[in-house]
Design an enzyme around this catalytic site. Structure first.
Site, PDB file in Angstrom:
ATOM      1  N   THR A 183       0.845  -1.185   0.000  1.00 30.16           N
ATOM      2  CA  THR A 183       0.000   0.000   0.000  1.00 30.16           C
ATOM      3  C   THR A 183       0.884   1.241   0.000  1.00 30.16           C
ATOM      4  O   THR A 183       2.083   1.151   0.238  1.00 30.16           O
ATOM      5  CB  THR A 183      -0.896  -0.008   1.247  1.00 30.16           C
ATOM      6  OG1 THR A 183      -0.066  -0.178   2.400  1.00 30.16           O
ATOM      7  CG2 THR A 183      -1.856  -1.171   1.203  1.00 30.16           C
ATOM      8  N   SER A 200      -5.426   0.113   7.093  1.00 33.82           N
ATOM      9  CA  SER A 200      -5.198  -1.313   7.289  1.00 33.82           C
ATOM     10  C   SER A 200      -6.167  -1.917   8.311  1.00 33.82           C
ATOM     11  O   SER A 200      -6.321  -3.124   8.376  1.00 33.82           O
ATOM     12  CB  SER A 200      -3.735  -1.592   7.670  1.00 33.82           C
ATOM     13  OG  SER A 200      -3.473  -1.400   9.034  1.00 33.82           O
ATOM     14  N   THR A 207       0.528  -0.143   9.356  1.00 34.98           N
ATOM     15  CA  THR A 207       1.035  -0.852  10.538  1.00 34.98           C
ATOM     16  C   THR A 207      -0.064  -1.411  11.439  1.00 34.98           C
ATOM     17  O   THR A 207       0.199  -2.324  12.216  1.00 34.98           O
ATOM     18  CB  THR A 207       1.939   0.067  11.382  1.00 34.98           C
ATOM     19  OG1 THR A 207       1.197   1.239  11.725  1.00 34.98           O
ATOM     20  CG2 THR A 207       3.198   0.435  10.623  1.00 34.98           C
TER      21      THR A 207
END
Ligand SMILES: *[C@@H]1O[C@H](CO)[C@@H](O)[C@H](O)[C@H]1NC(C)=O
Ligand SMILES: *[C@@H]1O[C@H](CO)[C@@H](O)[C@H](O)[C@H]1NC(C)=O
Ligand SMILES: *[C@@H]1O[C@H](CO)[C@@H](O)[C@H](O)[C@H]1NC(C)=O
Ligand SMILES: *[C@@H]1O[C@H](CO)[C@@H](O)[C@H](O)[C@H]1NC(C)=O
Ligand SMILES: *[C@@H]1O[C@H](CO)[C@@H](O)[C@H](O)[C@H]1NC(C)=O
Ligand SMILES: *[C@@H]1O[C@H](CO)[C@@H](O)[C@H](O)[C@H]1NC(C)=O
Length: 379
Positions: A39, A89, A124
């Site tokens: 990404t 994410s 993350t």
């Protein structure tokens, strides 16, 4: 500030590129080949010290990142693979890692593949889940390296570029082979299998508390503290043809735990449960009773230690509650989904989670004698 983030791919396209199969290579064709998937980096349109509200700025694409960190093209030629994702994410699911794993296996593990390694750039928040899903479904000795950034690319001293360079350097290093998947982040290398995000804000966040760091980066190069080894008991699942996985729900055990949630999850379609138990994965009495009843109905429950470090330990004899053996809740959920998907029986699922630890704890003397005394006496 905004103009810093609006970038063009022109710089990247000026590098020699050649198309091979489904991949387009950027850089010097004499250098080792590394596939880079993932990404884009985040960017802030507020300020150079904003690291809290940066989701909506326009960050560099992978190609632009290569243009900003041209040093990577001194160590590798790169092919960028884009995996369709929308949003941050936190909204991702197993479709992403199944797709990444299928690509990585096809491109790296084919007998005639000349690609030396792969890196994955990932948000993350759930990096550890996607990385773990790929790790235990990736079937060759080549390095798969996950990395990302805790700071937006617009920050005074962004971390994503350094992490990107280090991940590529690790991917081309022969010393990175035969270790399972790795996380290269903030100058350190850890095993994907045992790593978790421990800090919500700082760059020093991917930590493997009990198992420690495998290595460190010095002048951008990986230095490993140990010779290669795979994590003990690390399972492998073939997902060549898998596009969906059964539902597994994670519940958090606490004082006053409501065990009806376990039945509700199963009624909602869960095929297995993961429960964080206080201490060494000690489920409350009502949760234990529910787990036993669900076991009798063919639904497995994995007990995970609620403390961030340490593990629940299986008993000497197989029981109806399975202990995760140092795997965290997210990782246990993924193993359980893959094991159910692979058609494992309850006994086989228990073995995947417990066997290496049970054997290590109760196998050797004098423990074998102490814990299996009754069985020994009758034999
Ligand atoms: C940053 O961008 C978002 C949309 O992308 C916008 O809503 C916000 O107002 C912008 N902030 C500033 C300070 O420009
Ligand atoms: C990053 O690269 C782009 C070109 O792709 C360039 O416009 C931009 O200024 C670079 N940013 C930095 C901070 O080097
Ligand atoms: C898998 O990734 C490829 C790009 O590499 C993309 O074209 C495809 O749409 C993806 N499939 C799914 C189901 O996300
Ligand atoms: C590859 O798959 C086979 C079984 O299909 C397994 O025995 C082997 O350990 C796997 N190798 C790796 C590196 O995961
Ligand atoms: C995946 O599907 C293909 C085509 O149907 C088949 O040949 C192959 O054996 C399958 N692989 C696995 C691991 O199920
Ligand atoms: C994962 O999310 C994508 C996008 O929201 C969706 O299309 C896909 O069906 C989801 N996959 C699973 C296995 O839930």
């Amino acid at each position: 500030m905004l103009s810093r983030c609006i970038v063009s791919a022109a710089l990247v396209l000026s590098f020699i590129s050649n198309v091979q199969g489904e991949l387009e290579w950027i850089g010097d064709s004499f250098l080792p080949k590394v596939v880079a998937g993932g990404t884009i980096l985040s960017a802030s349109n507020y300020s150079r010290v904003d690291n809290v509200q940066y989701g909506s700025g326009k960050g560099p694409t992978p190609e632009e990142l290569i243009g900003n960190v041209t040093e990577v093209l001194d160590v590798a030629q790169l092919a960028v693979v884009r995996f369709p994702v929308s949003g941050g994410s936190s909204g991702l699911n197993s479709s992403l890692y199944l797709n990444i794993s299928q690509h990585a296996n096809r491109q790296l593990c084919a007998p005639d593949s000349d690609i030396v390694g792969a890196i994955m750039f990932h948000g993350t928040n759930t990096l550890e889940e996607t990385a773990f899903g790929v790790d235990i479904t990736f079937n060759c000795s080549k390095p798969f390296i996950a990395t990302g950034a805790m700071r937006p690319d617009t920050y005074l001293s962004p971390d994503g570029r350094s992490n990107f360079y280090q991940a590529v350097a690790a991917a081309v290093s022969p010393a990175s082979r035969n270790r399972g998947g790795l996380i290269a982040f903030n100058d350190k290398i850890t095993s994907i299998y045992y790593s978790t995000k421990l800090n919500a804000n700082t760059p020093d966040t991917f930590i493997s508390l009990m198992q420690g760091n495998l290595g460190s980066f010095l002048a951008g190069q990986p230095y490993y503290f140990f010779d290669p080894a795979f994590p003990a008991g690390r399972p492998y699942f073939d997902v060549t043809n898998t596009t969906e996985l059964p539902s597994v729900i994670i519940l958090y055990g606490h004082q006053g735990f409501d065990a009806s949630l376990m039945y509700a999850a199963v009624a909602n379609g869960a095929k297995g449960l993961v429960i964080l138990g206080p201490g060494a994965a000690q489920l409350s009495p009502n949760a234990q009773a529910a787990a036993k009843e669900l076991f009798a109905r063919g639904v497995p429950t994995i007990a995970v230690a609620r403390p961030v470090s340490g593990t629940g330990v299986p008993g000497p004899y197989p029981g109806p509650i399975f202990y995760s053996s140092y795997l965290g809740p997210d990782q246990s959920r993924i193993v359980l989904q893959l094991a159910i998907n692979a058609g494992y029986s309850l006994d086989e699922i228990r073995d995947v989670f417990e066997n290496p630890l049970r054997t290590a704890v109760y196998g050797p003397q004098p423990n074998a004698e102490w814990y299996y005394a009754a069985a020994n006496a009758t034999s």
